[in-house]
Write an enzyme that holds these catalytic residues in place. Structure first.
Site, PDB file in Angstrom:
ATOM      1  CB  CYS A  67      -9.758  16.179  -6.823  1.00 21.89           C
ATOM      2  SG  CYS A  67      -8.692  16.721  -6.545  1.00 21.89           S
ATOM      3  CG  HIS A 120       1.514  -5.687  -4.425  1.00 16.14           C
ATOM      4  ND1 HIS A 120       2.621  -6.064  -4.585  1.00 16.14           N
ATOM      5  CD2 HIS A 120       1.178  -6.789  -4.717  1.00 16.14           C
ATOM      6  CE1 HIS A 120       3.094  -6.549  -6.005  1.00 16.14           C
ATOM      7  NE2 HIS A 120       1.902  -7.157  -5.235  1.00 16.14           N
ATOM      8  NE  ARG A 179       5.384 -10.232  -1.704  1.00 13.11           N
ATOM      9  CZ  ARG A 179       5.848 -10.023  -2.754  1.00 13.11           C
ATOM     10  NH1 ARG A 179       6.370  -9.022  -2.585  1.00 13.11           N
ATOM     11  NH2 ARG A 179       5.183 -10.242  -3.904  1.00 13.11           N
ATOM     12  NE  ARG A 231       6.414  -5.250   1.971  1.00 14.16           N
ATOM     13  CZ  ARG A 231       6.793  -5.849   0.705  1.00 14.16           C
ATOM     14  NH1 ARG A 231       5.932  -5.627   0.249  1.00 14.16           N
ATOM     15  NH2 ARG A 231       8.470  -6.700   0.926  1.00 14.16           N
TER      16      ARG A 231
END
Length: 151
Positions: free
Chosen positions: A65, A98, A133, A137
């Site tokens: 956009c 991640h 990890r 998360r």
């Protein structure tokens, strides 16, 4: 890899360029609109991208956009979408590694064509690491999404 692309009117020209350059012929590209510069509200195309991701019609998506912000906000309202607004290659790559982002949001009025091409390449070449990890998360993010659903 099947990739969805979509934009509102402000991102239409950049989306068209990205379809022919970084996405090229090596990927299966699903163009969800818009196809011209007539006004189109970004939540409409964000919904289309989110639904394609949710229904496994696309593994990842590029959503454009004017600023990238509105499209990113709208896309992240859809269960299963993890959209990241990226204007640098580190974030585009690391967001996948991640945070397992599956939608790259770009601002056509913020970045140029060459940078956008680099961002798409970085996003598409990255893979989620699956490290403990990062899985931990991501599970917490999914829990937030589940806890805050209506009904």
């Amino acid at each position: 890899m099947k990739i969805a692309v979509a934009s509102d009117h402000a991102g239409c020209l950049l989306k068209q360029d990205l379809k022919s350059h970084p996405l090229g012929k090596s990927l299966d590209v699903l163009d969800l609109g818009t196809h011209d510069e007539e006004p189109c509200d970004y939540p409409v195309v964000a919904r289309a991208v989110g639904e394609a991701i949710r229904k496994d019609e696309a593994e990842r998506a590029v959503l454009v956009c004017g600023s990238g912000v509105g499209a990113c906000v709208a896309a992240n309202k859809i269960r299963g979408v993890r959209g990241g607004l990226c204007h640098d290659t580190y974030s585009a790559h690391q967001g996948v590694e991640h945070d397992d982002i599956n939608v790259l949001c770009l601002g056509a009025r913020v970045i140029g064509v060459e940078l956008a091409r680099e961002l798409v390449r970085a996003f598409l070449s990255a893979r989620f690491t699956g490290e403990e990890r990062h899985r931990r998360r991501l599970a917490k993010v999914v829990a937030l999404e589940t806890e805050n659903r209506d009904g």
